[in-house]
Design an enzyme around this catalytic site. Structure first.
Site, PDB file in Angstrom:
ATOM      1  N   ASP A  53       0.837  -1.204   0.000  1.00  2.00           N
ATOM      2  CA  ASP A  53       0.000   0.000   0.000  1.00  2.00           C
ATOM      3  C   ASP A  53       0.872   1.255   0.000  1.00  2.00           C
ATOM      4  O   ASP A  53       0.357   2.376  -0.030  1.00  2.00           O
ATOM      5  CB  ASP A  53      -1.025  -0.010   1.139  1.00  2.00           C
ATOM      6  CG  ASP A  53      -0.387  -0.079   2.509  1.00  2.00           C
ATOM      7  OD1 ASP A  53       0.853  -0.177   2.595  1.00  2.00           O
ATOM      8  OD2 ASP A  53      -1.139  -0.046   3.513  1.00  2.00           O
ATOM      9  N   SER A  54       2.202   1.066  -0.028  1.00  2.00           N
ATOM     10  CA  SER A  54       3.121   2.193  -0.285  1.00  2.00           C
ATOM     11  C   SER A  54       2.846   2.766  -1.675  1.00  2.00           C
ATOM     12  O   SER A  54       3.325   3.854  -1.993  1.00  2.00           O
ATOM     13  CB  SER A  54       4.577   1.744  -0.170  1.00  2.00           C
ATOM     14  OG  SER A  54       4.807   0.565  -0.927  1.00  2.00           O
ATOM     15  N   ASP A  92      -1.009  -6.173  -0.083  1.00  2.00           N
ATOM     16  CA  ASP A  92      -1.374  -5.557   1.201  1.00  2.00           C
ATOM     17  C   ASP A  92      -2.873  -5.388   1.329  1.00  2.00           C
ATOM     18  O   ASP A  92      -3.539  -4.943   0.378  1.00  2.00           O
ATOM     19  CB  ASP A  92      -0.757  -4.155   1.291  1.00  2.00           C
ATOM     20  CG  ASP A  92       0.514  -4.127   2.103  1.00  2.00           C
ATOM     21  OD1 ASP A  92       0.753  -5.058   2.905  1.00  2.00           O
ATOM     22  OD2 ASP A  92       1.291  -3.162   1.938  1.00  2.00           O
ATOM     23  N   LYS A 122      -0.853  -9.504   2.952  1.00  2.00           N
ATOM     24  CA  LYS A 122      -0.110  -9.024   4.126  1.00  2.00           C
ATOM     25  C   LYS A 122      -1.049  -8.105   4.914  1.00  2.00           C
ATOM     26  O   LYS A 122      -1.750  -7.279   4.330  1.00  2.00           O
ATOM     27  CB  LYS A 122       1.166  -8.276   3.730  1.00  2.00           C
ATOM     28  CG  LYS A 122       1.924  -7.684   4.925  1.00  2.00           C
ATOM     29  CD  LYS A 122       3.350  -7.314   4.596  1.00  2.00           C
ATOM     30  CE  LYS A 122       3.513  -6.024   3.846  1.00  2.00           C
ATOM     31  NZ  LYS A 122       2.982  -4.818   4.521  1.00  2.00           N
ATOM     32  N   GLU A 124      -1.316  -5.607   8.493  1.00  2.00           N
ATOM     33  CA  GLU A 124      -0.653  -4.925   9.604  1.00  2.00           C
ATOM     34  C   GLU A 124      -1.415  -5.161  10.897  1.00  2.00           C
ATOM     35  O   GLU A 124      -2.639  -4.972  10.923  1.00  2.00           O
ATOM     36  CB  GLU A 124      -0.579  -3.406   9.346  1.00  2.00           C
ATOM     37  CG  GLU A 124       0.344  -3.032   8.218  1.00  2.00           C
ATOM     38  CD  GLU A 124       0.470  -1.520   7.999  1.00  2.00           C
ATOM     39  OE1 GLU A 124       0.063  -0.728   8.879  1.00  2.00           O
ATOM     40  OE2 GLU A 124       0.987  -1.142   6.933  1.00  2.00           O
ATOM     41  N   GLU A 191       9.053  -4.019  10.637  1.00  2.00           N
ATOM     42  CA  GLU A 191       9.452  -2.720  10.083  1.00  2.00           C
ATOM     43  C   GLU A 191      10.005  -1.800  11.156  1.00  2.00           C
ATOM     44  O   GLU A 191       9.379  -1.568  12.193  1.00  2.00           O
ATOM     45  CB  GLU A 191       8.246  -2.058   9.384  1.00  2.00           C
ATOM     46  CG  GLU A 191       8.595  -0.699   8.796  1.00  2.00           C
ATOM     47  CD  GLU A 191       7.611  -0.183   7.759  1.00  2.00           C
ATOM     48  OE1 GLU A 191       6.670  -0.916   7.376  1.00  2.00           O
ATOM     49  OE2 GLU A 191       7.796   0.968   7.312  1.00  2.00           O
TER      50      GLU A 191
END
Ligand code: KIV
Length: 273
Positions: A53-54, A92, A122, A124, A191
């Site tokens: 999602d960057s 993501d 992925k 978070e 991270e």
């Protein structure tokens, strides 16, 4: 291409990542968001391609990853999946799509898997969203966890500084990592945390850890493609190694093209029909 890659052109699977951890082979992971770059990165021999999602930052120009929508990550994931033959592709789950309502999270996860054809997701977060992660894994979708600095929580942290320097946060990170492993996550991204803590987590887990700003004692490394290729000039955290200066390379190429157009040197007779 190295001899090792020449020999192993099989599709990378979550199972193979675990095997790599057990034999001490480091895992390479890089982001990609479009067909052309994903083609190059896959053919170069990358183990894992992350449709991160960057993209919200480096593709869409947002300050945070929060605006990324489900439709947008699906667009990027679909483009990448058309290109990739060997790498494991991880997409993501964007902000708000997995946040404590397990059936809503499962719907979002299924949409990403169905519409992109990606291999895994992925997510978070730790204990707070463990029920969501459990139900997604139960549906047969492999999940990579993501702990430490979680950019989707930037409004909670207030800064992008190194996380888990204090004992309480480090202890929670270790217990979250063990919990993610216990519910069936196949790997965890760590991270921006202290290298020693990342090493401690890695040694406690049988699943691989992939670090970004987490030092060398992890099972693999991930970077954002625009950062490591030097497309971004303005982002220079300590952990980043730039392998190219594409900002300069592209600027020169574009300026040469402008010059040639202006002086009527392009197109010449060989470039015309
Ligand atoms: O979105 C992303 O690119 C990521 C990496 C920073 C790991 O999550």
């Amino acid at each position: 291409m190295s001899a090792a890659l020449e020999e192993d052109k099989r599709k990378v699977t979550t199972h193979r990542l675990k095997e790599m951890k057990s034999r001490g082979e480091k895992i390479s992971m890089l982001t990609a968001y479009d067909y052309s770059m994903a083609t190059i990165i896959d053919q170069a021999g990358m183990d894992v391609i992350l449709v991160g999602d960057s993209a919200s930052n480096v593709m869409a120009g947002n300050i945070t990853t929060l605006p990324m929508t489900l439709d947008q990550i699906i667009y990027h994931g679909t483009s990448v999946m058309k290109a990739v033959k060997r790498a494991l592709v991880v997409v993501d789950m964007p902000f708000g799509s997995c946040s404590g309502n397990p059936y809503k999270s499962l719907d979002a996860a299924i949409r990403i898997m169905k519409e992109t054809g990606a291999d895994t997701l992925k997510i978070e977060g730790g204990e707070e969203i463990i029920e969501d992660i459990k139900i997604i894994i139960k549906a047969g979708i492999p999940v990579m966890g993501h702990l430490g600095l979680m950019p989707q929580s930037i409004n909670k942290y207030g800064t992008y500084n190194v996380r888990a320097k204090e004992k309480a946060e480090a202890d929670k990170l270790i217990s979250d990592a063990l919990l993610l492993e216990s519910v069936g996550c196949y790997a965890i991204t760590l991270e921006k945390i202290p290298a020693e803590l990342a090493g401690e987590v890695t040694s406690k887990l049988s699943i691989p850890t992939i670090g970004i700003g987490a030092g060398p004692k992890v099972d693999g490394q991930v970077l954002v493609m625009h950062d490591m290729l030097g497309i971004n000039k303005d982002f220079s955290p300590k952990f980043l190694r730039r392998y190219e200066d594409l900002h300069t390379v592209i600027t020169k190429a574009v300026q040469n093209y402008i010059k040639d157009v202006k002086k009527q040197d392009f197109p010449n007779e060989h470039e015309s029909y």
